[in-house]
Write a protein that holds these residues in place. Structure first.
Motif, short mmCIF file in Angstrom:
data_model
loop_
_atom_site.label_atom_id
_atom_site.label_comp_id
_atom_site.label_asym_id
_atom_site.label_seq_id
_atom_site.Cartn_x
_atom_site.Cartn_y
_atom_site.Cartn_z
N ASP A 52 54.00 15.63 68.92
CA ASP A 52 52.82 16.62 69.66
C ASP A 52 53.51 18.44 69.78
OD1 ASP A 52 51.43 14.77 69.76
OD2 ASP A 52 50.97 14.49 71.72
N CYS A 56 52.98 21.63 67.52
CA CYS A 56 51.81 22.36 67.74
C CYS A 56 53.78 23.86 67.32
CB CYS A 56 53.02 22.28 69.51
SG CYS A 56 51.35 23.55 69.91
N ARG A 57 55.10 23.99 67.87
CA ARG A 57 55.69 24.23 67.87
C ARG A 57 56.20 25.22 66.51
NH1 ARG A 57 61.43 24.78 67.36
NH2 ARG A 57 61.80 27.19 68.44
N ASN A 60 51.57 27.06 64.95
CA ASN A 60 51.49 27.61 65.51
C ASN A 60 52.13 29.09 65.36
OD1 ASN A 60 48.40 26.39 66.32
ND2 ASN A 60 50.38 25.00 67.61
N LYS A 79 49.00 29.20 71.62
CA LYS A 79 50.22 28.39 71.26
C LYS A 79 50.83 28.14 72.74
CE LYS A 79 54.83 28.40 68.71
NZ LYS A 79 55.32 28.80 68.18
N LYS A 82 49.49 25.60 74.62
CA LYS A 82 48.86 24.53 74.39
C LYS A 82 50.09 23.90 75.17
CE LYS A 82 45.70 25.14 70.58
NZ LYS A 82 45.50 25.29 69.13
N LEU A 83 51.61 24.47 74.43
CA LEU A 83 52.63 23.64 74.55
C LEU A 83 52.63 23.21 75.66
CD1 LEU A 83 55.11 26.47 72.51
CD2 LEU A 83 54.80 23.77 72.42
N ILE A 86 51.60 19.98 77.09
CA ILE A 86 51.62 18.75 76.32
C ILE A 86 53.02 18.57 77.58
CG2 ILE A 86 53.21 18.50 74.55
CD1 ILE A 86 51.79 19.81 72.80
#
Length: 92
Positions: A52, A56-57, A60, A79, A82-83, A86
């Motif tokens: 994940d 994501c990294r 984005n 971004k 979201k990180l 996670i």
């Protein structure tokens, strides 16, 4: 030949439950739901979270163009939010 051939019925039920839990369909939905609803402490499968984080990294951009001045770059807060979500999800 199915993998469960020759496995006793009691173990077939357990095998089916494990297969359902580890199914990658819908981004491991069954596993994520079961983990979210488990009573802590729990040890999550870190490989799922690392995947994940990687997507994501890499998927984005770190910066965005400013809507007021195209020459300026702004931090892509979404971004990093979201990180953070996670990483927060890893703590049980």
């Amino acid at each position: 030949m199915p993998l469960s051939q020759g496995v006793p019925q009691k173990q077939k039920l357990q095998l089916d439950a494990i297969r359902k839990l580890a199914d990658h369909a819908r981004n491991y939905r069954e596993y994520r739901t079961r983990l979210r609803n488990s009573v802590p402490p729990a040890v999550p499968f870190l490989g799922l979270y690392l995947t994940d984080l990687t997507f994501c990294r890499g998927g984005n951009p770190s910066h965005r163009a400013s809507p007021l001045n195209a020459d300026k770059k702004l931090l892509n807060f979404n971004k990093y939010h979201k990180l953070a979500r996670i990483v927060q999800g890893m703590s049980f």
